[in-house]
Motif scaffolding. Structure first.
Motif, mmCIF file in Angstrom:
data_model
loop_
_atom_site.group_PDB
_atom_site.id
_atom_site.type_symbol
_atom_site.label_atom_id
_atom_site.label_comp_id
_atom_site.label_asym_id
_atom_site.label_seq_id
_atom_site.Cartn_x
_atom_site.Cartn_y
_atom_site.Cartn_z
ATOM 1 N N PHE A 501 0.827 -1.201 0.000
ATOM 2 C CA PHE A 501 0.000 0.000 0.000
ATOM 3 C C PHE A 501 0.864 1.255 0.000
ATOM 4 O O PHE A 501 0.699 2.139 0.838
ATOM 5 N N THR A 503 1.580 4.785 -1.654
ATOM 6 C CA THR A 503 0.557 5.696 -2.158
ATOM 7 C C THR A 503 0.565 5.804 -3.680
ATOM 8 O O THR A 503 -0.493 6.035 -4.284
ATOM 9 N N ARG A 506 -1.998 3.846 -5.684
ATOM 10 C CA ARG A 506 -3.353 4.408 -5.766
ATOM 11 C C ARG A 506 -4.448 3.362 -5.497
ATOM 12 O O ARG A 506 -5.326 3.127 -6.317
ATOM 13 N N ALA A 507 -4.387 2.757 -4.320
ATOM 14 C CA ALA A 507 -5.364 1.722 -3.973
ATOM 15 C C ALA A 507 -6.787 2.265 -3.918
ATOM 16 O O ALA A 507 -7.748 1.503 -4.086
ATOM 17 N N THR A 508 -6.939 3.560 -3.709
ATOM 18 C CA THR A 508 -8.281 4.136 -3.579
ATOM 19 C C THR A 508 -8.800 4.743 -4.878
ATOM 20 O O THR A 508 -9.864 5.370 -4.883
ATOM 21 N N THR A 512 -12.864 6.814 -6.310
ATOM 22 C CA THR A 512 -12.867 8.249 -6.585
ATOM 23 C C THR A 512 -14.286 8.805 -6.674
ATOM 24 O O THR A 512 -14.585 9.896 -6.180
ATOM 25 N N ASP A 542 0.262 7.463 5.385
ATOM 26 C CA ASP A 542 -0.585 7.726 4.213
ATOM 27 C C ASP A 542 -1.105 6.413 3.628
ATOM 28 O O ASP A 542 -2.280 6.316 3.250
ATOM 29 N N GLY A 543 -0.248 5.416 3.558
ATOM 30 C CA GLY A 543 -0.691 4.108 3.076
ATOM 31 C C GLY A 543 -1.714 3.490 4.006
ATOM 32 O O GLY A 543 -2.695 2.878 3.557
ATOM 33 N N PHE A 546 -5.084 4.903 3.403
ATOM 34 C CA PHE A 546 -5.747 4.291 2.247
ATOM 35 C C PHE A 546 -6.500 3.033 2.670
ATOM 36 O O PHE A 546 -7.642 2.805 2.262
ATOM 37 N N LYS A 549 -9.600 3.943 4.625
ATOM 38 C CA LYS A 549 -10.641 4.471 3.745
ATOM 39 C C LYS A 549 -11.404 3.342 3.069
ATOM 40 O O LYS A 549 -12.645 3.359 2.990
ATOM 41 N N ILE A 550 -10.674 2.314 2.603
ATOM 42 C CA ILE A 550 -11.323 1.177 1.945
ATOM 43 C C ILE A 550 -12.172 0.395 2.936
ATOM 44 O O ILE A 550 -13.294 -0.037 2.620
ATOM 45 N N ASP A 642 -5.794 11.486 -11.623
ATOM 46 C CA ASP A 642 -6.636 10.557 -10.870
ATOM 47 C C ASP A 642 -8.076 10.595 -11.373
ATOM 48 O O ASP A 642 -8.718 9.548 -11.542
#
Length: 844
Positions: A501, A503, A506-508, A512, A542-543, A546, A549-550, A642
């Motif tokens: 993970f 950043t 872009r796992a997220t 979007t 930051d990772g 992510f 968030k998921i 993105d």
């Protein structure tokens, strides 16, 4: 209370079953299903309980069960057959073993789940490299570190934040054993950490025919802080990292020497082992009395360096004060002052503010350097061009060898059976890939689809159990636990996304636009479900954000049966995902994905790739094999990039991926989808296998480097000494070289097939033509007169005019367009394995 002494009790193996012990201590079982089958047959429940670890199984099995198996004629017959094939495999002699011995250094190796000394793609790649070297019978040994705690085990708290635990590895329960010296005591070598000595033990992990030697500082004679050097992979601070790299590089070379192994080539898999080159120079000076320059000739000619990351943070650097504290005295052993040694490890040796970098050090001490895909090779040449400031980017001496995966390790049982049925057993050895893999066309689409559906069913069943365990540990109510066992459908289009993970990956990106994603995933006629897995580095908040968030999206009612994050990504989970998903998603920020081998593992199972054109997919993509997100654009505005690429991803899912999956025949088979599966296996698997990769390394680098090594050490290193003197002559004379005149005859309008005669007048100062190579550098030009591409043609000397040498060549006009040419002088290609690494070039 602690015991004063200890002893160990193990089962007594009947004579007929002794082959089990032999096979348990070789990770050959990790890519041979027939070996795993024999262990599973001993006790299926214990096999699962052991984590598919035959060494643990051997310790758990009841003596009564072993006695029963001794009298089970069916089991004994199966064991004898499997053991016979194992012994035949192990008895084969390596190719060129009298001329070649490659030592492959890596900070991590991903071999099998029960040897947890890996974190991610770099380690899995290293493990696959060893396995293919074994299958291809390349004379190679691996060198790594034996971590007491390995990489962390991941779990999530109730808010979805990644937490880490570090369970201790029990070496007695792993397929490894300690190397002993001639007296039967544990073999030890020593390195220095500042003014203290660190003892290192050596262990061996048999990987088929290839031995992997791993180093361990967790010894009683070491103080606690030194013992902890090999505690965690990628753990600790910068001082811990430089200690680990000293153990790997310096200690690794000393361990090989202590075992009587003299490599003709060292392959440094990333810069973590850069100090191995320095230690080889050190040993040549001490053991053979060579100067630093002569020893460097031997080492540079026989060193291969692979860089794996275009991300600056992935290239280790150390503050000069820290590096000096650990390396200044070592530099004196090499005959180098600290400023000179520091200069080797800087892109610009004169920049007093630059840190000590292991990548510049590796590049300067390796005759051959490469990136891990064609695009990554290009990126690396741009990234490190300043190491050779007089060399154009396209001639920066960093090539590419695209990574590959060990197909036998990653193809599921169902897919592997299809390969064996239609390709024969040779597919595992891959002796003639172009011929063997063409037989994939004979696999009926219905059989391929049924095999894949079994893999998806197994993945969904595992996902339900995994979610149940996660929720139970978090104290979820009974209703949530019940729902976990009903999540997902084995008939629904399943997308997999699993990787580190970082950043830039872009796992997220998929989330979007949650509203649009909701409509896509919950389409009543074409539903889609997504399984996500992966770890963020413990210091990468930051990772971790992510991941959180998921997790939060997955808990929303609209995504509760459509998105799942599975904890603790490892080799076992990776194999389930890359075989059980229908689509493998990869959406890094181009060009930051050096290769992306997880997509290759999916490919080996007929799983279709949906990816940004980065890394290997930039080479492998064609519409008949999968889907490309975008067209390879690189947008400086990341937010715009993105947004644009997320919309392209949604359009593909709605307009192409889901319709293709759900368009079925009367028999329920998606013919167009299966055609893509079969085509991608047939055409791409041989291209992106680690067998092809290791063959490339052998043909491009290992064989040539071994030949150079054997030449340089001949006649008691006389050739190396002469080469060092020749290099010094080049360095002192180079400023006197010049192309004083360059002219082409019959220039103007040419037609295809004609030739352009080019002549040059060259001053060589105190050198002679045998010392240099004079080349025509030509190619098509843009409107500003810059080369768009280039070809290189060696010029031949044909006479003298005063103090100048006359050279000539003919450019063969094979293409139309606007062409230009110039000329240059480089060190002799005959005398150097790679003349560009010297950084000497004189242009017309």
């Amino acid at each position: 209370m602690k015991a004063k002494q200890e002893f160990k009790v193990v089962p007594r193996f009947p004579e007929k079953l002794t082959a089990l012990k032999r096979m348990a201590y070789n990770v050959f079982f990790s890519w041979q299903s027939e070996v795993r089958d024999i262990f599973q047959r001993i006790d299926p429940k214990l096999w699962e309980q052991s984590g598919h670890n035959p060494v643990v199984l051997m310790g758990l099995v009841d003596q009564k069960r072993l006695d029963e198996l001794e009298n089970d004629t069916g089991f004994v017959s199966q064991l004898e057959e499997v053991a016979h094939r194992f012994d035949l495999y192990m008895s084969a002699q390596p190719v060129d073993k009298d001329k070649t011995c490659v030592a492959y250094f890596s900070a991590e190796f991903g071999l099998t789940t029960c040897v947890p000394i890996y974190s991610g793609g770099l380690g899995i790649l290293a493990g696959d490299h060893l396995k293919s070297a074994s299958d291809l019978n390349i004379p190679l040994v691996g060198v790594g570190l034996l971590y007491q705690e390995g990489y962390f085990a991941q779990y999530l708290n109730n808010d979805g934040w990644q937490m880490e635990s570090y369970p201790n590895n029990n070496f007695d329960s792993m397929p490894i054993y300690q190397i002993k010296d001639k007296n039967g005591d544990p073999l030890k070598v020593y390195v220095r950490f500042k003014d203290r000595q660190a003892a290192i033990a050596v262990w061996k992990v048999p990987v088929g025919r290839v031995p992997l030697y791993v180093l361990d500082t967790d010894l009683d004679e070491n103080p606690p802080d030194i013992r902890a050097t090999t505690a965690q992979l990628y753990g600790g601070d910068r001082e811990m990292r430089i200690r680990q790299e000293i153990v790997l590089g310096v200690g690794g070379v000393r361990a090989l020497k202590a075992m009587g192994i003299t490599p003709t080539v060292i392959h440094m898999n990333e810069g973590h082992s850069a100090f191995s080159a320095l230690e080889r120079i050190n040993l040549l000076r001490k053991d053979h009395g060579l100067s630093f320059d002569a020893a460097r000739e031997v080492v540079q000619a026989s060193t291969v360096f692979t860089t794996h990351t275009p991300v600056p943070a992935g290239n280790d650097t150390f503050h000069p004060d820290l590096a000096r504290a650990y390396l200044e005295d070592y530099g004196k052993e090499l005959g180098l002052s600290w400023p000179v040694l520091l200069g080797y490890a800087r892109v610009n040796p004169r920049d007093d503010h630059e840190e000590f970098g292991v990548t510049p050090l590796s590049l300067r001490l390796a005759a051959h350097a490469n990136g891990v895909s064609k695009l990554h090779g290009l990126v690396s040449r741009h990234m490190w061009q300043s190491v050779w400031p007089k060399t154009p980017v396209e001639d920066t001496p960093i090539e590419s060898v695209t990574n590959g995966v060990h197909v036998s390790s990653w193809a599921s049982r169902e897919i592997a059976r299809l390969f064996t049925r239609y390709l024969g057993n040779d597919w595992k050895i891959d002796p003639d890939p172009e011929r063997v893999w063409q037989f994939i066309s004979q696999i009926p689409l219905s059989e391929l689809w049924r095999a894949h559906c079994h893999c998806r069913e197994r993945l969904v069943a595992f996902a339900r159990r995994a979610l149940f365990r996660q929720l139970k540990r978090q104290g979820a109510p009974a209703s949530s636990l019940q729902r976990a066992m009903e999540i997902f459908s084995p008939d629904t289009l399943t997308i997999g996304f699993a990787r580190r993970f970082a950043t830039y990956k872009r796992a997220t990106l998929l989330f979007t636009d949650p509203e649009r994603l909701d409509k896509i995933l919950n389409n009543p006629e074409r539903p889609i479900q997504i399984i996500v897995a992966g770890k963020a580095h413990p210091q990468d908040n930051d990772g971790k954000a992510f991941i959180k968030k998921i997790i939060h999206y997955s808990r929303e009612e609209r995504f509760a049966n459509r998105v799942l994050f599975i904890e603790n990504y490892n080799i076992f989970l990776g194999s389930l995902l890359t075989s059980g998903c229908d689509v493998w998603l990869n959406n890094p920020r181009r060009p930051l994905e050096a290769c992306g081998t997880s997509g290759m593992k999916a490919l080996a199972n007929g799983v279709l790739n949906l990816s940004i054109l980065d890394g290997w997919w930039d080479e492998g993509y064609a519409p008949q094999y999968g889907w490309a997100i975008g067209s390879g654009e690189q947008e400086p505005n990341q937010s715009l990039q993105d947004l644009t690429e997320s919309q392209a991803l949604y359009n593909l899912l709605e307009g192409q991926v889901a319709p293709s999956f759900y368009t079925r025949t009367v028999d329920g088979i998606p013919l167009a989808w299966c055609e893509m599966m079969r085509a991608s296996i047939k055409d791409l698997v041989p291209q992106f296998s680690s067998h092809r990769m290791v063959r490339d390394y052998y043909e491009k680098y290992y064989r040539q480097s071994s030949n150079r090594y054997n030449l340089l050490v001949s006649n008691n290193f006389q050739v190396a000494t002469e080469q060092a003197a020749w290099r010094q002559k080049l360095m002192t004379s180079w400023n006197d070289l010049a192309v004083v005149e360059l002219r082409g005859e019959d220039l103007g309008l040419k037609t295809v097939g004609e030739k352009v005669n080019v002549k040059a007048k060259v001053k060589l100062g105190g050198l002679i033509p045998a010392d240099v190579t004079v080349e025509v550098y030509y190619g098509t030009m843009d409107h500003q007169g810059e080369f768009v591409d280039r070809e290189i043609l060696a010029m031949k000397p044909y006479g003298q005019e005063g103090d100048a040498w006359l050279y000539e060549a003919q450019i063969d006009c094979q293409k139309t367009g606007r062409f230009g040419y110039t000329a240059r002088i480089t060190p002799s290609r005959e005398k150097l394995g790679n003349p560009m690494v010297m950084g000497l070039v004189a242009w017309a």
